[in-house]
Design an enzyme around this catalytic site. Structure first.
Site, short mmCIF file in Angstrom:
data_model
loop_
_atom_site.label_atom_id
_atom_site.label_comp_id
_atom_site.label_asym_id
_atom_site.label_seq_id
_atom_site.Cartn_x
_atom_site.Cartn_y
_atom_site.Cartn_z
CD GLU A 189 2.48 -1.70 6.64
OE1 GLU A 189 2.29 -0.56 7.07
OE2 GLU A 189 2.79 -1.91 5.44
CG HIS A 224 -0.70 3.88 7.94
ND1 HIS A 224 -1.57 3.29 7.06
CD2 HIS A 224 0.46 3.19 7.81
CE1 HIS A 224 -0.98 2.30 6.43
NE2 HIS A 224 0.26 2.21 6.87
CG HIS A 243 7.95 -1.07 4.55
ND1 HIS A 243 7.17 -2.18 4.70
CD2 HIS A 243 7.15 -0.02 4.82
CE1 HIS A 243 5.94 -1.82 5.05
NE2 HIS A 243 5.89 -0.50 5.14
CG HIS A 282 -0.31 0.05 2.55
ND1 HIS A 282 -0.84 -0.59 3.66
CD2 HIS A 282 0.81 0.66 3.00
CE1 HIS A 282 -0.06 -0.36 4.70
NE2 HIS A 282 0.94 0.40 4.33
#
Ligand code: DHB
Ligand code: FE
Length: 303
Positions: free
Chosen positions: A242, A61, A195, A12
């Site tokens: 995630e 988020h 990440h 995303h």
């Protein structure tokens, strides 16, 4: 009867939303990232494969939730969900239409099946939800599907375990298959892949690990259920966690899957981009937890 026809995994990365919204998807930097979705964009709008509803597993988020309220799992039962302003104004994408009847049915089925999810009637949705929609459907005036947002806490410790996520996927599959209306439902697992956005390891990307994760989503293997949080953190950076959301998608597809399409590209921003389209091979719905071994009261309620 509603049924889960396919699962999709998709990163995303917010800059992809920005690139799309500003007509930069054809730029040299972004082109290979978007090109890996060409197959899916065509496939997903074809009459045979087009879903009526997408259960979109994603993480917020700090747009809808903040340190005041941190639901581990939350299902969006509202009529619609507006794109959130994440600091630069809301993305210029359509409002997301929900499917309250199916969403409430799933909420009830999950709770009676002993997965106590939070029910959300009003919330705004951020890049975690809108970027995957853009990657799949491109530039549209109206999203061509109804969307049931399923928010998972992967932002604040403790996130749910991979095993719990997989089992939740199994429970979602039971819930969908007991909904009387004839609906084609897809489930998407979003976020990831490796990440880390901050600190000395910012920019960490682990291609080998990510590709093993993509391999592990296909076939009958269930090893990914047992990957501990610390391994995501060590091998894939602080935001790699995630990826547990993809296991909800995988769990909902039953015993075995095959990949129809797969795409991996690094880097986009600080992040590895992953995408996979999965088809269940054996559509048998797993038995209910409560009927299998739950309390007698729960067994009566769900029977
Ligand atoms: C990036 C990735 C994310 O998953 C996110 O939520 C925000 C930013 C990035 O790569 O820039
Ligand atoms: Fe993220």
């Amino acid at each position: 009867m509603a049924r889960i026809t396919h699962g999709i995994g998709c990163s995303h990365i917010p800059v992809l939303g920005y690139a799309h919204d500003h007509g930069k998807d054809g730029d040299d930097y972004f082109k290979p990232a978007f090109a890996g979705f060409d197959w899916t964009r065509e496939w997903i709008t074809a009459p045979d494969s087009r879903p009526d509803v997408v259960i979109l597993v994603y993480n917020d988020h700090a747009s809808a939730f903040d340190m005041k309220v941190i639901p581990t799992f939350a299902i969006g039962c509202g009529e619609s969900f507006t794109p959130a302003d994440e600091g630069f104004g809301p993305r210029p994408v359509p409002v997301v239409e929900g499917h309250p009847d199916l969403a409430w049915h799933i909420a009830q089925s999950l709770v009676l099946d002993e997965f106590d999810t939070t029910i959300i009637n009003e919330m705004e949705v951020d890049h975690g939800l809108t970027v995957p929609l853009t990657m799949m459907f491109g530039d549209v005036e109206k999203w061509p599907v109804k969307v049931i947002p399923l928010a998972v806490n992967v932002v604040t410790y403790p996130p749910p375990s991979g095993n719990r996520c997989w089992a939740l996927g199994e429970a979602i599959s039971r819930a969908v298959s007991s909904f009387p209306q004839d609906l084609k439902v897809q489930i998407w697992g979003t976020g990831g892949m490796s990440h880390q956005l901050q600190g000395p390891r910012a920019g960490l990307i682990n291609k080998e690990w990510d590709n093993r994760f993509l391999d592990g989503l296909t076939g009958e293997g269930q090893d990914l259920r047992h990957v501990p949080h610390i391994e995501y953190l060590r091998e894939t950076g602080s935001e790699g966690i995630e990826m547990v959301m993809w296991l909800i998608m995988r769990g909902a597809l039953g015993k075995s899957t095959r990949a129809l399409h797969r795409h991996y590209h690094v880097p986009v921003s600080n992040t590895a981009l992953g995408h996979i389209v999965l088809e269940p091979v054996d559509p048998t719905v797993p038995p209910s937890r409560t009927l299998e071994g739950g309390s007698p009261i729960a067994q009566k309620m769900i029977a």
